[in-house]
Every structure is written in structure tokens, then in C-alpha cells.
Design a protein around this motif. Structure first.
Motif, PDB file in Angstrom:
ATOM      1  N   GLY A   1     -38.156  11.572 -27.070  1.00  0.00           N
ATOM      2  CA  GLY A   1     -37.235  10.311 -27.514  1.00  0.00           C
ATOM      3  C   GLY A   1     -35.805  10.654 -28.008  1.00  0.00           C
ATOM      4  O   GLY A   1     -35.119   9.973 -28.007  1.00  0.00           O
ATOM      5  N   CYS A   2     -35.472  12.038 -28.103  1.00  0.00           N
ATOM      6  CA  CYS A   2     -34.167  12.557 -28.436  1.00  0.00           C
ATOM      7  C   CYS A   2     -33.518  12.621 -27.375  1.00  0.00           C
ATOM      8  O   CYS A   2     -33.974  12.887 -25.943  1.00  0.00           O
ATOM      9  CB  CYS A   2     -34.372  13.930 -29.093  1.00  0.00           C
ATOM     10  SG  CYS A   2     -35.028  14.125 -30.834  1.00  0.00           S
ATOM     11  N   ILE A   3     -32.243  12.528 -27.442  1.00  0.00           N
ATOM     12  CA  ILE A   3     -31.226  12.749 -26.180  1.00  0.00           C
ATOM     13  C   ILE A   3     -30.815  14.352 -25.885  1.00  0.00           C
ATOM     14  O   ILE A   3     -30.410  14.846 -26.748  1.00  0.00           O
ATOM     15  CB  ILE A   3     -29.849  11.887 -26.411  1.00  0.00           C
ATOM     16  CG1 ILE A   3     -30.458  10.454 -27.013  1.00  0.00           C
ATOM     17  CG2 ILE A   3     -29.053  12.000 -25.146  1.00  0.00           C
ATOM     18  CD1 ILE A   3     -31.237   9.826 -25.694  1.00  0.00           C
ATOM     19  N   LEU A   4     -30.883  14.974 -24.779  1.00  0.00           N
ATOM     20  CA  LEU A   4     -30.441  16.171 -24.370  1.00  0.00           C
ATOM     21  C   LEU A   4     -29.115  15.777 -23.463  1.00  0.00           C
ATOM     22  O   LEU A   4     -29.211  15.302 -22.780  1.00  0.00           O
ATOM     23  CB  LEU A   4     -31.500  16.791 -23.584  1.00  0.00           C
ATOM     24  CG  LEU A   4     -31.307  18.211 -22.904  1.00  0.00           C
ATOM     25  CD1 LEU A   4     -31.070  19.046 -24.066  1.00  0.00           C
ATOM     26  CD2 LEU A   4     -32.293  18.508 -22.012  1.00  0.00           C
ATOM     27  N   ARG A   5     -28.185  16.826 -23.895  1.00  0.00           N
ATOM     28  CA  ARG A   5     -26.969  16.611 -23.036  1.00  0.00           C
ATOM     29  C   ARG A   5     -26.657  18.208 -22.765  1.00  0.00           C
ATOM     30  O   ARG A   5     -26.494  18.819 -23.583  1.00  0.00           O
ATOM     31  CB  ARG A   5     -25.984  15.902 -24.176  1.00  0.00           C
ATOM     32  CG  ARG A   5     -24.590  15.572 -23.321  1.00  0.00           C
ATOM     33  CD  ARG A   5     -23.418  15.234 -24.325  1.00  0.00           C
ATOM     34  NE  ARG A   5     -23.915  13.964 -24.920  1.00  0.00           N
ATOM     35  CZ  ARG A   5     -23.630  12.800 -24.429  1.00  0.00           C
ATOM     36  NH1 ARG A   5     -23.262  12.659 -22.978  1.00  0.00           N
ATOM     37  NH2 ARG A   5     -24.129  11.818 -25.042  1.00  0.00           N
ATOM     38  N   HIS A   6     -26.179  18.159 -21.500  1.00  0.00           N
ATOM     39  CA  HIS A   6     -25.244  19.443 -21.095  1.00  0.00           C
ATOM     40  C   HIS A   6     -24.355  19.021 -20.258  1.00  0.00           C
ATOM     41  O   HIS A   6     -24.405  18.501 -18.983  1.00  0.00           O
ATOM     42  CB  HIS A   6     -26.275  20.322 -20.203  1.00  0.00           C
ATOM     43  CG  HIS A   6     -25.534  21.665 -20.041  1.00  0.00           C
ATOM     44  ND1 HIS A   6     -25.380  21.987 -18.619  1.00  0.00           N
ATOM     45  CD2 HIS A   6     -24.827  22.548 -20.855  1.00  0.00           C
ATOM     46  CE1 HIS A   6     -24.755  23.214 -18.639  1.00  0.00           C
ATOM     47  NE2 HIS A   6     -24.596  23.383 -19.899  1.00  0.00           N
TER      48      HIS A   6
ATOM     49  N   GLY B   1     -29.986  12.953 -20.994  1.00  0.00           N
ATOM     50  CA  GLY B   1     -31.060  12.091 -20.654  1.00  0.00           C
ATOM     51  C   GLY B   1     -31.930  12.055 -21.944  1.00  0.00           C
ATOM     52  O   GLY B   1     -31.681  12.863 -22.660  1.00  0.00           O
ATOM     53  N   ARG B   2     -32.770  11.205 -21.834  1.00  0.00           N
ATOM     54  CA  ARG B   2     -33.762  10.992 -23.153  1.00  0.00           C
ATOM     55  C   ARG B   2     -34.960  11.982 -22.929  1.00  0.00           C
ATOM     56  O   ARG B   2     -35.719  11.687 -21.583  1.00  0.00           O
ATOM     57  CB  ARG B   2     -34.187   9.553 -23.271  1.00  0.00           C
ATOM     58  CG  ARG B   2     -34.876   9.337 -24.616  1.00  0.00           C
ATOM     59  CD  ARG B   2     -35.070   7.737 -24.803  1.00  0.00           C
ATOM     60  NE  ARG B   2     -35.833   7.190 -23.851  1.00  0.00           N
ATOM     61  CZ  ARG B   2     -37.091   7.016 -23.779  1.00  0.00           C
ATOM     62  NH1 ARG B   2     -37.919   7.321 -24.909  1.00  0.00           N
ATOM     63  NH2 ARG B   2     -37.722   6.440 -22.999  1.00  0.00           N
ATOM     64  N   ILE B   3     -35.225  12.589 -23.687  1.00  0.00           N
ATOM     65  CA  ILE B   3     -36.540  13.346 -23.484  1.00  0.00           C
ATOM     66  C   ILE B   3     -37.935  12.623 -23.530  1.00  0.00           C
ATOM     67  O   ILE B   3     -37.976  11.716 -24.359  1.00  0.00           O
ATOM     68  CB  ILE B   3     -36.558  14.617 -24.647  1.00  0.00           C
ATOM     69  CG1 ILE B   3     -35.349  15.554 -24.486  1.00  0.00           C
ATOM     70  CG2 ILE B   3     -37.970  15.527 -24.254  1.00  0.00           C
ATOM     71  CD1 ILE B   3     -35.210  16.573 -25.681  1.00  0.00           C
ATOM     72  N   VAL B   4     -38.592  12.853 -22.448  1.00  0.00           N
ATOM     73  CA  VAL B   4     -39.887  12.030 -22.460  1.00  0.00           C
ATOM     74  C   VAL B   4     -40.895  12.761 -22.271  1.00  0.00           C
ATOM     75  O   VAL B   4     -42.122  12.134 -22.299  1.00  0.00           O
ATOM     76  CB  VAL B   4     -39.710  10.825 -20.970  1.00  0.00           C
ATOM     77  CG1 VAL B   4     -38.615   9.718 -21.422  1.00  0.00           C
ATOM     78  CG2 VAL B   4     -39.641  11.576 -19.915  1.00  0.00           C
ATOM     79  N   GLU B   5     -40.786  14.075 -22.187  1.00  0.00           N
ATOM     80  CA  GLU B   5     -42.005  14.923 -22.012  1.00  0.00           C
ATOM     81  C   GLU B   5     -41.833  16.240 -22.503  1.00  0.00           C
ATOM     82  O   GLU B   5     -41.042  17.075 -22.076  1.00  0.00           O
ATOM     83  CB  GLU B   5     -42.562  14.732 -20.453  1.00  0.00           C
ATOM     84  CG  GLU B   5     -43.865  15.885 -20.457  1.00  0.00           C
ATOM     85  CD  GLU B   5     -44.126  15.630 -18.700  1.00  0.00           C
ATOM     86  OE1 GLU B   5     -45.391  16.519 -18.494  1.00  0.00           O
ATOM     87  OE2 GLU B   5     -43.501  15.158 -17.958  1.00  0.00           O
TER      88      GLU B   5
END
Length: 201
Positions: free
Chosen positions: A26-31, A36-40
Motif C-alpha cells: 500500500g505504500c508508494i515507491l518512487r525512483h 507505483g503503489r506496492i502491492v506485493e
């Protein structure tokens, strides 16, 4: 929604790796320009043989035994870079493998990097998401908190999470340390048995 530590702070990662893995969903990963939203996420601990830290402290595993809140990026099968978050206390070898994202920003850039069109296929695997976000081995050991190049932001809401056994490994396969967003099409295959979209078919 229950209170969670902020993933932008070291305290988020200085906990059980299993709690960290679940709470990353559910957290957001950015680079860079892509996010994107972490789903797994899957968790790995030095006590079991599927974890790189199982063999002890080596030049490769030094990051795993380091401070929590650091990226552990390694090459899988000589091809893909895989992104992990180091957890627990320094001296204990653990990692939370980020396996899949639901693309949110920079989607056209992700399509160009991946050579694919379907949004749900861009980041539905650990090697796919690092290619889509251009995360490479040069980011191994960099901080996930503060001013690091990879940013993880808090959840906007609480997802429905299902657990299952880890995939893509051939040791300790029975451990239920895979955490997935039950309602996302971007989870990597095979989906867990309890996945909501699987039940609709």
C-alpha cells in the motif's frame, strides 16, 4: 485504519521483517520520474535457507546485516536487479523483497523501458518493477529514508492483505511470508488462493 510508523523514518524498518513486509503493501515507491503503489512483498530472515543471510556475513550480505532502512539490491539469475528493504536491528540479516507495484506515475516511461503496453504487466514481478523504475545494482546500500534516491511514502489507505507461500524459490517454500493486496491485478502470478480477482473467475 491502524497507526503505522512512517516509512520515511528508520523506525518503520527497525521491526520484525514480517511486519515491515506486510506494512509496505500500500505504500508508494518512487525512483526518478516513475512511481507505483506496492502491492506485493515477501519477507526473508537469516534463520531460513531461502534468505541470502542464511550463509552468514559475506561481502555480498554485508548490507543485509547493516542498519534498517537501507536498500539491498542484488542480481537474480545474472539478469534482473531485485529491490529489498533491510529490516530489524543491525547485525540480524533480513530483507523485505518488493515483488510488485501498481503503476501510478511515469507510466509511459515504464512502457518504453519495458517494451509493453498493458499497465498491469509493467511491474508485476520483482525484476520487472526494477526495470520499469530503472533501479540497478548501483543503488545497493543506499538509504530508503532521508535523501536517498529511492523514496517510499506512506499508505493513503489500508489495503486488504492476503498471505501465501513465497514464490520463485526452491527452499523454505512452505513459509507463509508473501503479502499481497487482495484486490490488485498487478500482483505477480500465481496469485494467492485467497486473491479476490481469482475468486471472481
Amino acid at each position: 485504519m491502524r497507526w503505522l510508523p512512517d516509512p520515511r523514518k528508520p523506525a518503520f524498518y527497525a521491526r520484525s521483517v514480517h511486519d515491515v513486509a506486510r506494512d509496505l503493501v500500500g505504500c508508494i515507491l518512487r525512483h526518478g520520474e516513475a512511481a507505483g503503489r506496492i502491492v506485493e512483498v515477501e519477507s526473508y530472515h537469516q534463520e531460513e535457507p531461502a534468505c541470502h543471510a542464511y550463509t552468514g556475513l559475506t561481502p555480498r550480505t554485508t548490507v543485509l546485516f547493516g542498519r534498517p532502512g537501507v536498500a539491498y539490491v542484488y542480481r537474480s539469475y545474472g539478469i534482473h536487479a531485485l529491490l529489498n528493504a533491510v529490516a530489524e536491528e543491525e547485525g540480524v540479516g533480513t530483507a523485505a523483497l518488493i515483488r510488485a507495484l501498481e503503476p501510478l506515475e511515469g507510466i509511459d516511461l515504464m512502457r518504453e523501458r519495458r517494451g509493453l503496453e498493458r499497465t498491469e504487466d509493467l511491474c508485476n514481478g520483482p525484476g520487472k518493477l526494477t526495470q520499469a523504475l530503472r533501479i540497478g545494482l548501483d543503488l545497493n546500500g543506499t538509504s530508503l529514508v532521508g535523501d536517498g534516491p529511492i523514496e517510499i511514502l506512506p499508505r493513503a489507505g489500508e489495503p486488504r492483505i492476503v498471505t501465501g507461500t513465497r514464490i520463485g524459490i526452491n527452499r523454505a517454500m512452505e513459509l507463509p511470508w508473501r503479502f499481497c493486496d487482495a484486490d490488485s491485478r498487478c500482483v505477480s502470478r500465481p496469485w494467492p488462493p485467497q486473491h479476490a480477482l481469482r475468486r471472481r473467475r
